[in-house]
Design a protein around this motif. Structure first.
Motif, PDB file in Angstrom:
ATOM      1  N   ARG A  28      72.619 107.140  61.080  1.00 35.56           N
ATOM      2  CA  ARG A  28      72.542 108.303  60.775  1.00 35.56           C
ATOM      3  C   ARG A  28      71.330 108.954  61.040  1.00 35.56           C
ATOM      4  N   LEU A  29      70.190 108.132  60.026  1.00 35.97           N
ATOM      5  CA  LEU A  29      69.391 108.262  60.408  1.00 35.97           C
ATOM      6  C   LEU A  29      68.165 108.433  61.559  1.00 35.97           C
ATOM      7  N   CYS A  30      68.486 107.107  62.361  1.00 32.65           N
ATOM      8  CA  CYS A  30      67.416 106.870  63.798  1.00 32.65           C
ATOM      9  C   CYS A  30      68.668 106.517  64.912  1.00 32.65           C
ATOM     10  N   GLY A  31      69.790 106.388  64.371  1.00 31.44           N
ATOM     11  CA  GLY A  31      70.859 106.252  65.641  1.00 31.44           C
ATOM     12  C   GLY A  31      70.517 104.250  66.190  1.00 31.44           C
ATOM     13  N   ARG A  32      69.957 103.545  65.386  1.00 33.33           N
ATOM     14  CA  ARG A  32      69.934 102.413  66.287  1.00 33.33           C
ATOM     15  C   ARG A  32      71.453 101.657  66.173  1.00 33.33           C
ATOM     16  N   PRO A  33      72.009 100.759  66.593  1.00 35.36           N
ATOM     17  CA  PRO A  33      73.297  99.925  66.208  1.00 35.36           C
ATOM     18  C   PRO A  33      72.948  99.387  65.132  1.00 35.36           C
ATOM     19  N   GLY A  36      75.189  94.716  60.648  1.00 37.10           N
ATOM     20  CA  GLY A  36      75.975  94.514  58.952  1.00 37.10           C
ATOM     21  C   GLY A  36      76.790  94.875  58.634  1.00 37.10           C
ATOM     22  N   SER A  37      77.656  94.568  57.603  1.00 37.98           N
ATOM     23  CA  SER A  37      78.828  95.175  57.257  1.00 37.98           C
ATOM     24  C   SER A  37      78.389  96.182  56.259  1.00 37.98           C
ATOM     25  N   ASP A  38      77.270  96.155  55.079  1.00 36.90           N
ATOM     26  CA  ASP A  38      77.414  97.333  53.882  1.00 36.90           C
ATOM     27  C   ASP A  38      76.778  98.324  55.053  1.00 36.90           C
ATOM     28  N   SER A  39      75.172  97.258  56.163  1.00 39.17           N
ATOM     29  CA  SER A  39      74.819  98.380  56.535  1.00 39.17           C
ATOM     30  C   SER A  39      76.089  99.696  57.288  1.00 39.17           C
ATOM     31  N   ARG A  40      76.913  98.872  57.935  1.00 38.76           N
ATOM     32  CA  ARG A  40      78.238  99.557  58.710  1.00 38.76           C
ATOM     33  C   ARG A  40      78.709 100.707  57.938  1.00 38.76           C
ATOM     34  N   ARG A  41      79.168 100.250  56.858  1.00 39.94           N
ATOM     35  CA  ARG A  41      79.918 101.063  55.981  1.00 39.94           C
ATOM     36  C   ARG A  41      79.285 102.294  54.988  1.00 39.94           C
ATOM     37  N   THR A  42      77.769 102.103  54.783  1.00 41.90           N
ATOM     38  CA  THR A  42      76.984 103.403  54.546  1.00 41.90           C
ATOM     39  C   THR A  42      76.536 103.993  55.348  1.00 41.90           C
ATOM     40  N   GLY A  43      76.517 103.713  56.995  1.00 42.87           N
ATOM     41  CA  GLY A  43      76.126 104.282  57.887  1.00 42.87           C
ATOM     42  C   GLY A  43      74.320 104.146  57.734  1.00 42.87           C
ATOM     43  N   GLY A  45      70.503 102.146  58.121  1.00 40.40           N
ATOM     44  CA  GLY A  45      70.386 100.486  58.814  1.00 40.40           C
ATOM     45  C   GLY A  45      69.593 100.566  57.135  1.00 40.40           C
ATOM     46  N   PRO A  46      69.124  98.595  56.456  1.00 38.93           N
ATOM     47  CA  PRO A  46      68.312  98.382  55.999  1.00 38.93           C
ATOM     48  C   PRO A  46      66.805  99.015  55.800  1.00 38.93           C
ATOM     49  N   THR A  47      66.198  99.351  56.346  1.00 43.65           N
ATOM     50  CA  THR A  47      65.033  99.998  56.988  1.00 43.65           C
ATOM     51  C   THR A  47      65.106 101.741  56.215  1.00 43.65           C
ATOM     52  N   CYS A  48      66.320 102.077  56.990  1.00 45.25           N
ATOM     53  CA  CYS A  48      66.307 103.494  56.439  1.00 45.25           C
ATOM     54  C   CYS A  48      66.353 103.760  55.232  1.00 45.25           C
ATOM     55  N   ASP A  49      68.049 103.087  55.000  1.00 47.28           N
ATOM     56  CA  ASP A  49      68.296 103.008  53.168  1.00 47.28           C
ATOM     57  C   ASP A  49      66.876 102.513  52.933  1.00 47.28           C
ATOM     58  N   ALA A  50      65.878 102.074  52.512  1.00 50.72           N
ATOM     59  CA  ALA A  50      64.830 102.050  51.882  1.00 50.72           C
ATOM     60  C   ALA A  50      64.107 102.956  51.967  1.00 50.72           C
ATOM     61  N   LYS A  51      64.552 103.890  52.834  1.00 51.39           N
ATOM     62  CA  LYS A  51      62.979 104.989  52.803  1.00 51.39           C
ATOM     63  C   LYS A  51      63.982 105.946  51.762  1.00 51.39           C
ATOM     64  N   LEU A  52      65.168 106.541  52.494  1.00 52.76           N
ATOM     65  CA  LEU A  52      65.918 107.085  51.334  1.00 52.76           C
ATOM     66  C   LEU A  52      66.539 107.066  49.512  1.00 52.76           C
ATOM     67  N   HIS A  53      66.091 105.766  49.575  1.00 51.21           N
ATOM     68  CA  HIS A  53      66.758 105.303  48.878  1.00 51.21           C
ATOM     69  C   HIS A  53      65.648 104.086  47.539  1.00 51.21           C
ATOM     70  N   PRO A  54      64.018 104.429  48.050  1.00 56.32           N
ATOM     71  CA  PRO A  54      63.150 103.527  47.358  1.00 56.32           C
ATOM     72  C   PRO A  54      63.478 103.086  46.099  1.00 56.32           C
TER      73      PRO A  54
END
Length: 80
Positions: A28-33, A36-43, A45-54
């Motif tokens: 939802r942040l960068c548009g990359r496919p 991972g199942s966790d990434s697909r569930r949250t919407g 990716g790991p890098t964007c998730d780390a940016k939003l939730h340090p």
């Protein structure tokens, strides 16, 4: 018109055809496919998730007293 069944079922999601690939889900942040199942569930990716939730700061669970100089004006032996 009230007695006619609906053309599609509102409660059911569209089913994928046999042999077809799963729907592509993108970040939802960068548009990359997302793969991972966790990434697909949250919407996200790991890098964007780390940016939003340090990660939070490290919290020390053990505390100990240290010898310190008395603060000016806080000397218990002084009267005044």
């Amino acid at each position: 018109m009230g007695d006619e069944p609906l053309a599609i079922s509102i409660d059911s999601a569209p089913e994928a055809a046999p042999g077809s690939r799963p729907r592509r889900i993108t970040c939802r942040l960068c548009g990359r496919p997302l793969t991972g199942s966790d990434s697909r569930r949250t919407g996200l990716g790991p890098t964007c998730d780390a940016k939003l939730h340090p990660p939070g700061p490290e919290i020390r669970t053990r505390r100990h007293e240290m010898e310190q100089d008395t603060l000016p004006g806080m000397d218990p032996s002084a009267t005044g």
